[in-house]
Design a protein around this motif. Structure first.
Motif, PDB file in Angstrom:
ATOM      1  N   MET A  31     -37.186 -27.638  14.061  1.00 39.40           N
ATOM      2  CA  MET A  31     -36.611 -28.619  14.818  1.00 39.40           C
ATOM      3  C   MET A  31     -35.954 -29.932  13.834  1.00 39.40           C
ATOM      4  N   ILE A  32     -34.613 -30.106  14.227  1.00 39.91           N
ATOM      5  CA  ILE A  32     -34.084 -30.902  13.542  1.00 39.91           C
ATOM      6  C   ILE A  32     -34.537 -32.240  13.852  1.00 39.91           C
ATOM      7  N   PRO A  33     -34.390 -33.268  12.872  1.00 41.38           N
ATOM      8  CA  PRO A  33     -34.639 -34.648  13.084  1.00 41.38           C
ATOM      9  C   PRO A  33     -33.695 -35.285  14.267  1.00 41.38           C
ATOM     10  N   VAL A  34     -34.394 -36.176  15.001  1.00 40.06           N
ATOM     11  CA  VAL A  34     -33.595 -36.748  16.072  1.00 40.06           C
ATOM     12  C   VAL A  34     -32.666 -37.709  15.392  1.00 40.06           C
ATOM     13  N   LYS A  35     -32.835 -38.402  14.231  1.00 43.13           N
ATOM     14  CA  LYS A  35     -32.009 -39.124  13.429  1.00 43.13           C
ATOM     15  C   LYS A  35     -31.717 -38.438  12.145  1.00 43.13           C
ATOM     16  N   SER A  36     -30.641 -37.598  12.167  1.00 47.65           N
ATOM     17  CA  SER A  36     -30.395 -36.962  10.923  1.00 47.65           C
ATOM     18  C   SER A  36     -29.631 -37.731   9.870  1.00 47.65           C
ATOM     19  N   THR A  37     -29.922 -37.425   8.513  1.00 45.09           N
ATOM     20  CA  THR A  37     -29.268 -38.139   7.644  1.00 45.09           C
ATOM     21  C   THR A  37     -27.797 -37.596   7.603  1.00 45.09           C
ATOM     22  N   GLU A  38     -26.885 -38.403   6.897  1.00 44.52           N
ATOM     23  CA  GLU A  38     -25.481 -37.990   6.511  1.00 44.52           C
ATOM     24  C   GLU A  38     -25.322 -36.471   6.033  1.00 44.52           C
ATOM     25  N   GLU A  39     -26.248 -36.594   4.833  1.00 46.44           N
ATOM     26  CA  GLU A  39     -26.207 -35.149   4.234  1.00 46.44           C
ATOM     27  C   GLU A  39     -26.518 -34.027   5.364  1.00 46.44           C
ATOM     28  N   GLN A  40     -27.563 -34.176   6.091  1.00 43.44           N
ATOM     29  CA  GLN A  40     -27.973 -33.291   6.946  1.00 43.44           C
ATOM     30  C   GLN A  40     -26.762 -32.778   8.078  1.00 43.44           C
ATOM     31  N   ARG A  41     -26.104 -34.055   8.572  1.00 47.04           N
ATOM     32  CA  ARG A  41     -24.934 -33.878   9.358  1.00 47.04           C
ATOM     33  C   ARG A  41     -23.702 -33.141   8.498  1.00 47.04           C
ATOM     34  N   ARG A  42     -23.656 -33.418   7.406  1.00 48.52           N
ATOM     35  CA  ARG A  42     -22.464 -32.538   6.687  1.00 48.52           C
ATOM     36  C   ARG A  42     -22.744 -31.172   6.527  1.00 48.52           C
ATOM     37  N   GLU A  43     -24.040 -30.852   6.214  1.00 43.39           N
ATOM     38  CA  GLU A  43     -24.704 -29.412   6.267  1.00 43.39           C
ATOM     39  C   GLU A  43     -24.354 -28.863   7.522  1.00 43.39           C
ATOM     40  N   TYR A  44     -24.964 -29.338   8.559  1.00 37.85           N
ATOM     41  CA  TYR A  44     -24.892 -28.688   9.948  1.00 37.85           C
ATOM     42  C   TYR A  44     -23.123 -28.341  10.198  1.00 37.85           C
ATOM     43  N   THR A  45     -22.352 -29.430   9.796  1.00 37.48           N
ATOM     44  CA  THR A  45     -20.847 -29.238  10.067  1.00 37.48           C
ATOM     45  C   THR A  45     -20.332 -28.036   9.201  1.00 37.48           C
ATOM     46  N   ARG A  46     -20.836 -27.989   7.981  1.00 38.35           N
ATOM     47  CA  ARG A  46     -20.454 -26.942   7.108  1.00 38.35           C
ATOM     48  C   ARG A  46     -20.991 -25.478   7.659  1.00 38.35           C
ATOM     49  N   ALA A  47     -22.041 -25.398   8.169  1.00 39.82           N
ATOM     50  CA  ALA A  47     -22.538 -24.334   8.767  1.00 39.82           C
ATOM     51  C   ALA A  47     -21.694 -23.791   9.760  1.00 39.82           C
ATOM     52  N   ILE A  48     -21.405 -24.908  10.642  1.00 41.52           N
ATOM     53  CA  ILE A  48     -20.400 -24.613  11.963  1.00 41.52           C
ATOM     54  C   ILE A  48     -19.282 -23.712  11.345  1.00 41.52           C
ATOM     55  N   ILE A  49     -18.484 -24.590  10.163  1.00 39.82           N
ATOM     56  CA  ILE A  49     -17.252 -24.232   9.837  1.00 39.82           C
ATOM     57  C   ILE A  49     -17.253 -22.684   9.065  1.00 39.82           C
ATOM     58  N   GLU A  50     -18.412 -22.405   8.481  1.00 39.23           N
ATOM     59  CA  GLU A  50     -18.652 -21.484   7.946  1.00 39.23           C
ATOM     60  C   GLU A  50     -18.623 -20.301   8.718  1.00 39.23           C
ATOM     61  N   LYS A  51     -19.536 -20.447   9.826  1.00 38.89           N
ATOM     62  CA  LYS A  51     -19.660 -19.356  11.161  1.00 38.89           C
ATOM     63  C   LYS A  51     -18.397 -18.966  11.632  1.00 38.89           C
ATOM     64  N   TRP A  52     -17.306 -20.196  12.045  1.00 42.49           N
ATOM     65  CA  TRP A  52     -15.838 -20.077  12.413  1.00 42.49           C
ATOM     66  C   TRP A  52     -15.078 -18.940  11.287  1.00 42.49           C
ATOM     67  N   GLU A  53     -15.309 -19.292  10.173  1.00 39.97           N
ATOM     68  CA  GLU A  53     -14.903 -18.483   9.269  1.00 39.97           C
ATOM     69  C   GLU A  53     -15.177 -16.952   9.062  1.00 39.97           C
ATOM     70  N   THR A  54     -16.294 -16.703   9.673  1.00 41.56           N
ATOM     71  CA  THR A  54     -16.740 -15.253   9.811  1.00 41.56           C
ATOM     72  C   THR A  54     -16.355 -14.713  10.906  1.00 41.56           C
ATOM     73  N   ALA A  55     -15.691 -15.285  12.034  1.00 44.66           N
ATOM     74  CA  ALA A  55     -15.242 -14.655  13.434  1.00 44.66           C
ATOM     75  C   ALA A  55     -13.982 -13.982  12.697  1.00 44.66           C
ATOM     76  N   THR A  56     -14.104 -12.777  13.560  1.00 44.46           N
ATOM     77  CA  THR A  56     -12.835 -11.806  13.561  1.00 44.46           C
ATOM     78  C   THR A  56     -11.755 -12.441  14.313  1.00 44.46           C
ATOM     79  N   PRO A  57     -10.486 -12.020  14.189  1.00 48.22           N
ATOM     80  CA  PRO A  57      -9.591 -12.388  15.111  1.00 48.22           C
ATOM     81  C   PRO A  57      -9.916 -12.150  16.398  1.00 48.22           C
ATOM     82  N   ASP A  58     -10.360 -11.139  16.828  1.00 45.48           N
ATOM     83  CA  ASP A  58     -10.717 -10.572  18.113  1.00 45.48           C
ATOM     84  C   ASP A  58     -11.935 -11.902  18.708  1.00 45.48           C
ATOM     85  N   GLN A  59     -12.739 -11.974  17.952  1.00 44.08           N
ATOM     86  CA  GLN A  59     -13.684 -13.046  18.446  1.00 44.08           C
ATOM     87  C   GLN A  59     -13.094 -14.299  18.656  1.00 44.08           C
ATOM     88  N   LYS A  60     -12.035 -14.653  17.725  1.00 44.44           N
ATOM     89  CA  LYS A  60     -11.602 -15.875  17.958  1.00 44.44           C
ATOM     90  C   LYS A  60     -10.574 -16.105  19.110  1.00 44.44           C
TER      91      LYS A  60
END
Length: 192
Positions: A1-30
């Motif tokens: 479970m993630i911390p209730v108060k995440s660090t700035e680095e943790q938040r950046r990592e979560y954001t990177r993971a979201i962007i990377e998942k976006w980039e794996t989406a096919t045109p049809d999935q998008k």
């Protein structure tokens, strides 16, 4: 479970993971992800006789622990029968109050998943609304939790992830709900 108060680095990592998942989406999935809330909005209009607020509110009220097809079936049946059935008492009470004319924002927990789900369905182009469900969580932390608790009832944890989806959306040039929906589609259709 993630911390209730995440660090700035943790938040950046979560954001990177979201962007990377976006980039794996096919045109049809998008395409399907971008259309998801607009289609849900059309369903809300159809089942409620043209009242998007009421239709979206009932869909959101009956959404907990149900698949989308079952959610739609229960909401459609509620409007057809004039009363909601087939769910837990709290969800039914909320749905029935909304059908009786109470504003969904007075009934739904607007700071958590159900309230945000309502906002995304009621206005698919809402500039801030984003739903953080178990899949959105798992995408951000790069780990499938299965049946383990994610702690998304904690406002700080929920807000951290919602803000990460907003940051990812800004970087991508899309609205948060569409980023969430596209990544959701890519995540659930991933090759294990």
């Amino acid at each position: 479970m993630i911390p209730v108060k995440s660090t700035e680095e943790q938040r950046r990592e979560y954001t990177r993971a979201i962007i990377e998942k976006w980039e794996t989406a096919t045109p049809d999935q998008k395409r399907r992800g971008r259309d998801w809330y607009a289609i849900a909005h059309e369903i809300a209009l159809e089942i409620s006789g043209g009242n998007a607020k009421k239709g979206a509110g009932v869909l959101a009220a009956l959404s907990a622990n149900t698949s989308w097809p079952e959610n739609c079936r229960l909401a459609r049946k509620a409007f057809t029968d004039g009363t909601a059935t087939g769910h837990v008492r709290d969800a039914l009470t909320k749905a029935n109050r909304i059908m009786a004319g109470t504003d969904p924002t007075e009934v739904l927990p607007m700071t958590l998943k159900t309230g945000w789900f309502y906002l995304c369905i009621e206005n698919p182009e809402h500039p801030e609304a984003v739903v953080i469900d178990r899949h959105a969580h798992d995408i951000a932390v790069r780990q499938v939790y299965g049946q383990r608790d994610r702690g998304l009832g904690a406002q700080g944890r929920y807000n951290t992830l919602a803000n990460c989806y907003r940051a990812a959306a800004q970087a991508i040039g899309e609205i948060p709900s569409k980023v969430q929906a596209v990544t959701w589609v890519a995540h659930i259709e991933r090759k294990s």
